[in-house]
Design an enzyme around this catalytic site. Structure first.
Site, PDB file in Angstrom:
ATOM      1  N   ASP A  42       0.868  -1.168   0.000  1.00 27.63           N
ATOM      2  CA  ASP A  42       0.000   0.000   0.000  1.00 27.63           C
ATOM      3  C   ASP A  42       0.917   1.234   0.000  1.00 27.63           C
ATOM      4  O   ASP A  42       2.106   1.123   0.325  1.00 27.63           O
ATOM      5  CB  ASP A  42      -0.877  -0.044   1.252  1.00 27.63           C
ATOM      6  CG  ASP A  42      -1.622   1.248   1.500  1.00 27.63           C
ATOM      7  OD1 ASP A  42      -2.281   1.733   0.572  1.00 27.63           O
ATOM      8  OD2 ASP A  42      -1.522   1.787   2.624  1.00 27.63           O
TER       9      ASP A  42
ATOM     10  N   ASP B  62      -0.061   5.004   1.136  1.00 24.42           N
ATOM     11  CA  ASP B  62      -0.220   5.913   2.268  1.00 24.42           C
ATOM     12  C   ASP B  62      -0.113   5.172   3.596  1.00 24.42           C
ATOM     13  O   ASP B  62      -0.809   4.182   3.812  1.00 24.42           O
ATOM     14  CB  ASP B  62      -1.566   6.630   2.177  1.00 24.42           C
ATOM     15  CG  ASP B  62      -1.676   7.464   0.913  1.00 24.42           C
ATOM     16  OD1 ASP B  62      -1.830   8.677   1.013  1.00 24.42           O
ATOM     17  OD2 ASP B  62      -1.593   6.888  -0.196  1.00 24.42           O
TER      18      ASP B  62
ATOM     19  N   ARG C  73     -14.404  12.484   0.184  1.00 25.51           N
ATOM     20  CA  ARG C  73     -13.192  13.215   0.562  1.00 25.51           C
ATOM     21  C   ARG C  73     -12.636  13.997  -0.626  1.00 25.51           C
ATOM     22  O   ARG C  73     -12.090  15.089  -0.456  1.00 25.51           O
ATOM     23  CB  ARG C  73     -12.150  12.241   1.109  1.00 25.51           C
ATOM     24  CG  ARG C  73     -12.467  11.756   2.518  1.00 25.51           C
ATOM     25  CD  ARG C  73     -11.458  10.749   3.014  1.00 25.51           C
ATOM     26  NE  ARG C  73     -11.611   9.464   2.352  1.00 25.51           N
ATOM     27  CZ  ARG C  73     -10.623   8.610   2.141  1.00 25.51           C
ATOM     28  NH1 ARG C  73      -9.377   8.929   2.490  1.00 25.51           N
ATOM     29  NH2 ARG C  73     -10.844   7.438   1.566  1.00 25.51           N
TER      30      ARG C  73
ATOM     31  N   LYS D 187      -7.261  -3.580  -5.416  1.00 22.21           N
ATOM     32  CA  LYS D 187      -5.914  -3.853  -4.925  1.00 22.21           C
ATOM     33  C   LYS D 187      -5.574  -5.338  -5.077  1.00 22.21           C
ATOM     34  O   LYS D 187      -4.482  -5.703  -5.537  1.00 22.21           O
ATOM     35  CB  LYS D 187      -5.784  -3.428  -3.463  1.00 22.21           C
ATOM     36  CG  LYS D 187      -5.747  -1.923  -3.266  1.00 22.21           C
ATOM     37  CD  LYS D 187      -5.397  -1.568  -1.831  1.00 22.21           C
ATOM     38  CE  LYS D 187      -5.112  -0.080  -1.693  1.00 22.21           C
ATOM     39  NZ  LYS D 187      -4.447   0.271  -0.443  1.00 22.21           N
TER      40      LYS D 187
ATOM     41  N   ASN E  83      -8.938  -1.454   3.510  1.00 21.05           N
ATOM     42  CA  ASN E  83      -8.981  -1.668   2.069  1.00 21.05           C
ATOM     43  C   ASN E  83      -7.780  -2.467   1.557  1.00 21.05           C
ATOM     44  O   ASN E  83      -7.686  -2.749   0.369  1.00 21.05           O
ATOM     45  CB  ASN E  83      -9.092  -0.330   1.320  1.00 21.05           C
ATOM     46  CG  ASN E  83      -7.905   0.579   1.539  1.00 21.05           C
ATOM     47  OD1 ASN E  83      -7.306   0.592   2.618  1.00 21.05           O
ATOM     48  ND2 ASN E  83      -7.548   1.350   0.530  1.00 21.05           N
TER      49      ASN E  83
END
Length: 214
Positions: free
Chosen positions: A10, A12, A55, A143, A169
């Site tokens: 991932d 972030d 967001r 993903k 996620n």
């Protein structure tokens, strides 16, 4: 081109210490508001795609020129270079799949030595962000699909795949890989991972890799 192994991270709070969407939101004074929504999404309390669209609306009006300032604030996670070098030394491929954005990852990934990457794109209108995500959202299923696709592209058996993530996620990707590592992770992710990496240092993953090719 075939490879011995595939490691997918991932972005972030895993590859980097930051949450990029929060840094972009800071440009319009909405960082704290977006941070709270991101935290809920990473804990798995809300649907990721719906949360991302919401967001992204807070980013409306941010000029594209702000991406350079955002890039300058990004901190790679300690140990990331050591991990990527170790994967390459073993004839492996490093992928990054992110619920964040290509606008940042396209500059960052090559600098760090990442081989393949995938992320979301922000819609731009007249040199500023429209507040919308462009195209299909990279969510949990996206993903996992990226990991399987990259393994197939590089002739890597799924038994030689490793996934590293921190948020809800990432769970499908971690489940698809032979080894799913919770890193800097939320409690729900730590509970479902094959292994939990304690220190926020990606070099801790190196001993889990196969021995270097001779």
């Amino acid at each position: 081109m075939s490879a011995r192994l595939l490691v997918v991270l991932d972005a972030d709070s895993t590859l980097i210490r930051n949450e990029v969407i929060e840094l972009i939101a800071d440009e319009v004074g909405r960082g704290a508001e977006v941070a709270a929504a991101t935290e809920a999404a990473m804990r798995g309390e809300v649907d990721f795609a719906a949360s991302l669209r919401s967001r992204a609306e807070a980013l409306a009006g941010v000029p594209v020129s702000a991406f350079e300032r955002v890039l300058a604030r990004i901190e790679p996670t300690p140990g990331v270079t050591e991990l990527i070098d170790a994967v390459h030394a073993r004839g492996g491929v490093v992928g990054v799949v992110s619920g964040g954005f290509h606008e940042i990852l396209d500059a960052l990934a090559p600098r760090l030595g990442v081989d393949v990457w995938r992320a979301n794109r922000l819609e731009v209108d007249g040199g500023v962000l429209s507040g919308r995500v462009d195209g299909t959202i990279v969510d949990a299923a996206g993903k996992a699909a990226a990991l399987r696709e990259w393994a197939a592209d590089h002739d890597v058996p799924m038994s030689c795949t490793l996934a590293i993530g921190d948020g809800a996620n990432d769970l499908q990707m971690m489940a698809a890989a032979a080894l799913g590592l919770a890193f800097n992770a939320k409690p729900a992710v730590r509970a479902q991972a094959d292994l939990v990496v304690g220190p926020v240092d990606l070099s801790q993953v190196v001993p889990l890799l196969p021995s270097p090719a001779r």
